[in-house]
Design a protein around this motif. Sequence first.
Motif: not given
Length: 129
Positions: A98-115
């Motif tokens: 839920i933190a990743r999908e809804q609040h766009f949180l990530k771990k320190d070594d990750e990059d998130i791309f929102i499409i």
Amino acid sequence: MKKQSEEIIDEELTPAIPKKKIKDTRVFKFVWNRYFILTVAFLVWMFFFDQNSFFVHRELDKQIRLLENDEEYFQENLDRETEKLNQLNNNPAEIERIAREQHFLKKDDEDIFIIQEEKVEKPQNKKNE
């Protein structure tokens, strides 16, 4: 004088049939009975004019049905949300999802791309006027 004598003869030949007046009938007497009139007036008052009339009860019954439907809907939602809450309390992986999908949180070594998909509106056909 002849007319009177003819009437007398006609009356003597035909038996006298008493004519019933409308006021003498049983139905007329029953309808004009004061208890019947009071009963009808009471029923009309209770059906149309009283605070608890038939029409008021119909409206209240409709409202009760709507509220019962709302109660069912909210009870179903409450059950679903309670189940989700239990999953969040018991499963740390669910909290992370839920933190990743809804609040766009990530771990320190990750990059998130929102499409995001854009909605393209089709041009409306213009009619020749």
